[in-house]
Design an enzyme around this catalytic site. Structure first.
Site, mmCIF file in Angstrom:
data_model
loop_
_atom_site.group_PDB
_atom_site.id
_atom_site.type_symbol
_atom_site.label_atom_id
_atom_site.label_comp_id
_atom_site.label_asym_id
_atom_site.label_seq_id
_atom_site.Cartn_x
_atom_site.Cartn_y
_atom_site.Cartn_z
ATOM 1 N N CYS A 67 -7.798 -1.646 3.532
ATOM 2 C CA CYS A 67 -8.529 -2.587 4.377
ATOM 3 C C CYS A 67 -9.469 -1.813 5.286
ATOM 4 O O CYS A 67 -9.040 -0.932 6.034
ATOM 5 C CB CYS A 67 -7.556 -3.406 5.212
ATOM 6 S SG CYS A 67 -8.398 -4.469 6.397
ATOM 7 N N HIS A 83 0.867 -1.178 0.000
ATOM 8 C CA HIS A 83 0.000 0.000 0.000
ATOM 9 C C HIS A 83 0.902 1.226 0.000
ATOM 10 O O HIS A 83 1.993 1.221 0.563
ATOM 11 C CB HIS A 83 -0.933 -0.006 1.212
ATOM 12 C CG HIS A 83 -2.093 -0.926 1.009
ATOM 13 N ND1 HIS A 83 -3.354 -0.486 0.676
ATOM 14 C CD2 HIS A 83 -2.169 -2.272 1.039
ATOM 15 C CE1 HIS A 83 -4.152 -1.519 0.529
ATOM 16 N NE2 HIS A 83 -3.471 -2.623 0.745
HETATM 17 N N1 COA Z 1 -20.196 -15.576 2.598
HETATM 18 C C1 COA Z 1 -21.468 -15.190 2.877
HETATM 19 N N2 COA Z 1 -21.951 -15.081 4.101
HETATM 20 C C2 COA Z 1 -21.144 -15.422 5.125
HETATM 21 C C3 COA Z 1 -19.831 -15.841 4.907
HETATM 22 C C4 COA Z 1 -19.360 -15.907 3.582
HETATM 23 N N3 COA Z 1 -18.111 -16.267 3.304
HETATM 24 N N4 COA Z 1 -19.277 -16.092 6.104
HETATM 25 C C5 COA Z 1 -20.195 -15.846 7.031
HETATM 26 N N5 COA Z 1 -21.329 -15.440 6.434
HETATM 27 C C6 COA Z 1 -22.574 -15.043 7.081
HETATM 28 C C7 COA Z 1 -23.156 -16.152 7.902
HETATM 29 O O1 COA Z 1 -23.962 -16.983 7.101
HETATM 30 C C8 COA Z 1 -23.946 -15.399 8.944
HETATM 31 O O2 COA Z 1 -25.153 -14.947 8.372
HETATM 32 P P1 COA Z 1 -26.471 -14.741 9.247
HETATM 33 O O3 COA Z 1 -26.153 -13.648 10.253
HETATM 34 O O4 COA Z 1 -27.504 -14.326 8.238
HETATM 35 O O5 COA Z 1 -26.717 -16.071 9.899
HETATM 36 C C9 COA Z 1 -23.081 -14.169 9.193
HETATM 37 O O6 COA Z 1 -22.307 -13.999 8.016
HETATM 38 C C10 COA Z 1 -22.174 -14.315 10.389
HETATM 39 O O7 COA Z 1 -21.429 -15.531 10.255
HETATM 40 P P2 COA Z 1 -20.198 -15.927 11.190
HETATM 41 O O8 COA Z 1 -19.690 -17.242 10.757
HETATM 42 O O9 COA Z 1 -20.599 -15.717 12.618
HETATM 43 O O10 COA Z 1 -19.105 -14.895 10.738
HETATM 44 P P3 COA Z 1 -18.614 -13.588 11.478
HETATM 45 O O11 COA Z 1 -19.731 -12.632 11.676
HETATM 46 O O12 COA Z 1 -17.768 -13.989 12.623
HETATM 47 O O13 COA Z 1 -17.683 -12.997 10.311
HETATM 48 C C11 COA Z 1 -16.108 -13.272 8.521
HETATM 49 C C12 COA Z 1 -16.487 -13.598 9.963
HETATM 50 C C13 COA Z 1 -14.659 -13.599 8.334
HETATM 51 C C14 COA Z 1 -16.950 -14.107 7.593
HETATM 52 C C15 COA Z 1 -16.403 -11.794 8.244
HETATM 53 O O14 COA Z 1 -15.836 -10.992 9.249
HETATM 54 C C16 COA Z 1 -15.872 -11.369 6.895
HETATM 55 O O15 COA Z 1 -16.408 -11.734 5.858
HETATM 56 N N6 COA Z 1 -14.844 -10.548 6.900
HETATM 57 C C17 COA Z 1 -14.266 -10.025 5.696
HETATM 58 C C18 COA Z 1 -12.907 -9.558 5.963
HETATM 59 C C19 COA Z 1 -12.361 -8.878 4.747
HETATM 60 O O16 COA Z 1 -12.658 -9.198 3.606
HETATM 61 N N7 COA Z 1 -11.541 -7.880 5.021
HETATM 62 C C20 COA Z 1 -10.932 -7.090 4.003
HETATM 63 C C21 COA Z 1 -9.954 -7.823 3.217
HETATM 64 S S1 COA Z 1 -8.471 -8.235 4.058
HETATM 65 ZN ZN ZN Z 2 -4.500 -4.579 0.711
#
Ligand code: COA
Ligand code: ZN
Length: 302
Positions: free
Chosen positions: A237, A206
């Site tokens: 991010c 970055h």
């Molecule tokens: N795709 C779609 N939905 C998803 C999913 C996925 N990969 N992973 C989790 N979910 C949904 C679950 O089905 C659940 O849905 P509901 O509330 O309708 O039942 C909800 O998200 C929560 O699921 P959970 O397993 O408890 O996940 P979480 O809330 O602890 O989140 C991550 C964890 C990692 C899935 C989430 O924080 C995330 O997607 N982060 C993205 C990080 C990212 O991309 N950062 C930037 C790039 S580095």
């Molecule tokens: Zn990045």
């Protein structure tokens, strides 16, 4: 001299943090235009929770809408097993898993510890086994964490070792918030290439503190040929305070091409795609070459 492999991450790292939701059709147009520039890879979207990353909630539609080309691999970011299943159902070439080198960024970004990430990766490798899909892992905060500060090189090497032992095929070392400097980059790149000469390493910088291109150059001088970069320098991010754009793809390509290093990318085409970004995202972008023109631009004498 080996040709560079540029992985364009604007559709993922770029669009995830924008204030606006870019409509699906425009995302598809952007990726199709990028596909015509000769890039080695495009990180097209992420299969994350739509609550966590609402801007990329249309991942399936985007992947089904683009016109694939054999010379460009399509990769996607995947945070967990569910994301992996979604990605496989869309026929991606590669999956990019993400974990943090630092505990704090890991908890904030992924709501799990690095150890839990490794457990998830083992499940994901199982789900993807036999699919032929290349599994890469991106190690965030490999050059410093916005919460913890310095991350010792030993800690990074230990994580890389764990990932490779697990069966991860490629590793991206990420400077998530632009804390790396060229000396540090040279040291880490030399260390990983010496220890794991057969693993494809990618560097993800970055430009938060203006060191992006200098870091890319230092990595290349150490022997790295794979880079993530983002069109227009978009990106950041959402879970890393102070994060700003990635190293800008067209500026990176321009620098290397000026040095006589082949990137495989048609820079003129890439610049014309970069010029469409302000309309797409609603603001100017930090790319420099798109404004200044290439170094061979000439002016009439006043
Ligand atoms: N795709 C779609 N939905 C998803 C999913 C996925 N990969 N992973 C989790 N979910 C949904 C679950 O089905 C659940 O849905 P509901 O509330 O309708 O039942 C909800 O998200 C929560 O699921 P959970 O397993 O408890 O996940 P979480 O809330 O602890 O989140 C991550 C964890 C990692 C899935 C989430 O924080 C995330 O997607 N982060 C993205 C990080 C990212 O991309 N950062 C930037 C790039 S580095
Ligand atoms: Zn990045």
């Amino acid at each position: 001299m080996k040709q560079l492999q540029i992985n364009e991450v604007a559709p993922r790292d770029g669009l995830q943090i924008e204030a606006v939701f870019v409509p699906t059709e425009q995302k598809i147009q952007l990726i199709n235009a990028l596909l015509a520039t000769g890039l080695a890879r495009i990180e097209a979207t992420s299969f994350t929770s739509p609550k966590a990353i609402p801007n990329l909630r249309d991942a399936e539609e985007v992947l089904r809408g683009i016109t694939r080309r054999p010379e460009t691999r399509i990769t996607v970011l995947v945070p967990n097993e569910k994301g992996c299943e979604r990605a496989l159902s869309c026929g991606v070439d590669e999956i990019n898993l993400v974990m943090s080198a630092s505990e704090s960024h890991s908890r904030v970004n992924l709501r799990m510890t690095p150890e839990q990430s490794l457990e998830k990766f083992a499940n994901i490798l199982q789900i993807a086994s036999g699919s032929g899909v290349f599994i890469n892992a991106s190690l965030s905060t490999a050059f410093g964490c916005p919460f913890e500060g310095d991350i010792p090189m030993d800690q990074v090497l230990r994580r890389v070792d764990q990932l490779i032992n697990l069966g991860i095929q490629g590793i991206t070392l990420c400077d998530t918030t632009g804390m790396a400097n060229p000396a540090q980059v040279g040291n880490l790149c030399e260390a990983v290439l010496q220890r794991w000469p057969d693993t494809p390493f990618t560097l993800h910088f970055h430009n938060t503190r203006g060191m992006g291109l200098a870091n890319a150059l230092a990595a290349w001088q150490a022997g790295i040929i794979r880079f993530d970069a983002s069109l227009g320098g978009l990106g950041g991010c959402p879970y890393a305070p102070g994060a700003t754009g990635n190293v800008c793809t067209e500026d990176l390509v321009h620098m290397f091409e000026q040095m006589g290093v082949n990137t495989g990318v048609d820079l003129d085409r890439l610049l014309s795609v970069a010029a469409t970004l302000p309309d797409l995202v609603g603001h100017d972008t930090p790319g420099q070459v798109v404004r200044a023109g290439k170094a061979d631009r000439r002016y009439a004498m006043p």
